[in-house]
Design a protein around this motif. Structure first.
Motif, PDB file in Angstrom:
ATOM      1  N   LEU A  18      40.067  45.102  42.158  1.00  0.00           N
ATOM      2  CA  LEU A  18      40.405  44.151  43.223  1.00  0.00           C
ATOM      3  C   LEU A  18      41.277  44.820  44.266  1.00  0.00           C
ATOM      4  O   LEU A  18      42.222  45.536  43.934  1.00  0.00           O
ATOM      5  N   TYR A  20      42.691  43.892  48.559  1.00  0.00           N
ATOM      6  CA  TYR A  20      42.643  42.916  49.659  1.00  0.00           C
ATOM      7  C   TYR A  20      41.981  43.471  50.909  1.00  0.00           C
ATOM      8  O   TYR A  20      41.724  42.751  51.864  1.00  0.00           O
ATOM      9  N   VAL A  42      35.782  43.826  44.052  1.00  0.00           N
ATOM     10  CA  VAL A  42      35.950  42.516  44.665  1.00  0.00           C
ATOM     11  C   VAL A  42      37.085  42.575  45.676  1.00  0.00           C
ATOM     12  O   VAL A  42      38.127  43.187  45.415  1.00  0.00           O
ATOM     13  N   CYS A  43      36.885  41.918  46.804  1.00  0.00           N
ATOM     14  CA  CYS A  43      37.932  41.795  47.808  1.00  0.00           C
ATOM     15  C   CYS A  43      38.642  40.457  47.588  1.00  0.00           C
ATOM     16  O   CYS A  43      37.991  39.420  47.455  1.00  0.00           O
ATOM     17  N   GLY A  44      39.963  40.501  47.499  1.00  0.00           N
ATOM     18  CA  GLY A  44      40.703  39.260  47.297  1.00  0.00           C
ATOM     19  C   GLY A  44      42.198  39.491  47.245  1.00  0.00           C
ATOM     20  O   GLY A  44      42.685  40.617  47.249  1.00  0.00           O
ATOM     21  N   ASP A  45      42.913  38.397  47.172  1.00  0.00           N
ATOM     22  CA  ASP A  45      44.370  38.379  47.166  1.00  0.00           C
ATOM     23  C   ASP A  45      44.855  38.223  45.722  1.00  0.00           C
ATOM     24  O   ASP A  45      44.584  37.219  45.073  1.00  0.00           O
ATOM     25  N   ARG A  48      46.496  35.097  44.567  1.00  0.00           N
ATOM     26  CA  ARG A  48      45.660  33.886  44.544  1.00  0.00           C
ATOM     27  C   ARG A  48      44.354  34.155  43.787  1.00  0.00           C
ATOM     28  O   ARG A  48      43.259  33.932  44.293  1.00  0.00           O
ATOM     29  N   LEU A  49      44.469  34.616  42.567  1.00  0.00           N
ATOM     30  CA  LEU A  49      43.296  35.038  41.803  1.00  0.00           C
ATOM     31  C   LEU A  49      42.330  33.902  41.498  1.00  0.00           C
ATOM     32  O   LEU A  49      41.136  34.133  41.370  1.00  0.00           O
ATOM     33  N   GLU A  51      41.333  31.794  43.491  1.00  0.00           N
ATOM     34  CA  GLU A  51      40.511  31.608  44.684  1.00  0.00           C
ATOM     35  C   GLU A  51      39.564  32.786  44.928  1.00  0.00           C
ATOM     36  O   GLU A  51      38.724  32.732  45.817  1.00  0.00           O
ATOM     37  N   VAL A  52      39.705  33.861  44.146  1.00  0.00           N
ATOM     38  CA  VAL A  52      38.871  35.049  44.336  1.00  0.00           C
ATOM     39  C   VAL A  52      37.462  34.764  43.843  1.00  0.00           C
ATOM     40  O   VAL A  52      37.257  34.125  42.824  1.00  0.00           O
ATOM     41  N   ASN A  53      36.496  35.260  44.566  1.00  0.00           N
ATOM     42  CA  ASN A  53      35.075  35.086  44.240  1.00  0.00           C
ATOM     43  C   ASN A  53      34.625  36.159  43.248  1.00  0.00           C
ATOM     44  O   ASN A  53      33.945  37.104  43.622  1.00  0.00           O
TER      45      ASN A  53
END
Length: 147
Positions: A18, A20, A42-45, A48-49, A51-53
């Motif tokens: 992961l 961002y 995966v791109c994400g914050d 806020r896991l 909410e990660v796709n």
């Protein structure tokens, strides 16, 4: 580190990386995915896991490895709130009773350990510090079990 973990298990594990930064994720995909069908980027914050796709089939995780993220967050003005959000987010996606948050960081001060324990008590992470040798290394290895 993700390649080493994946290859150590000879592909018999799923590894999710992961970040961002979308360009970083795309570069990692291009460099590391060939022949590693169980490795996902995966791109994400990280704060806020939920909410990660994540790809379908990825529910709760056995482990999260943090190599320097808490160190980076602690450089900011509202570091305590950011670290608390990160750990709360991690606790929400770790498997209860077996999920572990593995922290690789600079040596932790006593006050930082106390802060992590306090946050852990509130969100259900039980910390164990000082997993490294007691040598002169500046690196600290710690883990928190998701209760």
């Amino acid at each position: 580190m993700p390649i080493e973990l994946y290859d150590l298990r000879e592909g018999n594990t799923r590894v999710v990386c992961l970040d961002y930064s979308e360009p970083c994720v795309e570069q990692l995909k291009a460099s590391w995915t060939e022949g590693r069908e169980n490795m996902t980027f995966v791109c994400g914050d990280a704060t806020r896991l939920k909410e990660v796709n994540f790809p379908q089939g990825y529910g709760k995780f056995d482990a999260i490895i943090d190599k320097g993220l808490i160190d980076a967050l602690m450089c900011g003005e509202s570091w305590d709130r950011d670290v608390e959000r990160l750990l709360s987010s991690a606790a929400a996606v770790l498997k209860p009773s077996i999920g572990e948050y593995l922290l690789v960081s600079y040596k932790l001060t006593t006050s930082t350990k106390e802060f992590l324990e306090e946050v852990g008590d509130e969100i259900g992470l039980q910390w164990k510090f000082g997993l490294e040798d007691e040598g002169k290394s500046r690196v600290s290895f710690s883990k928190a079990l998701c209760l």
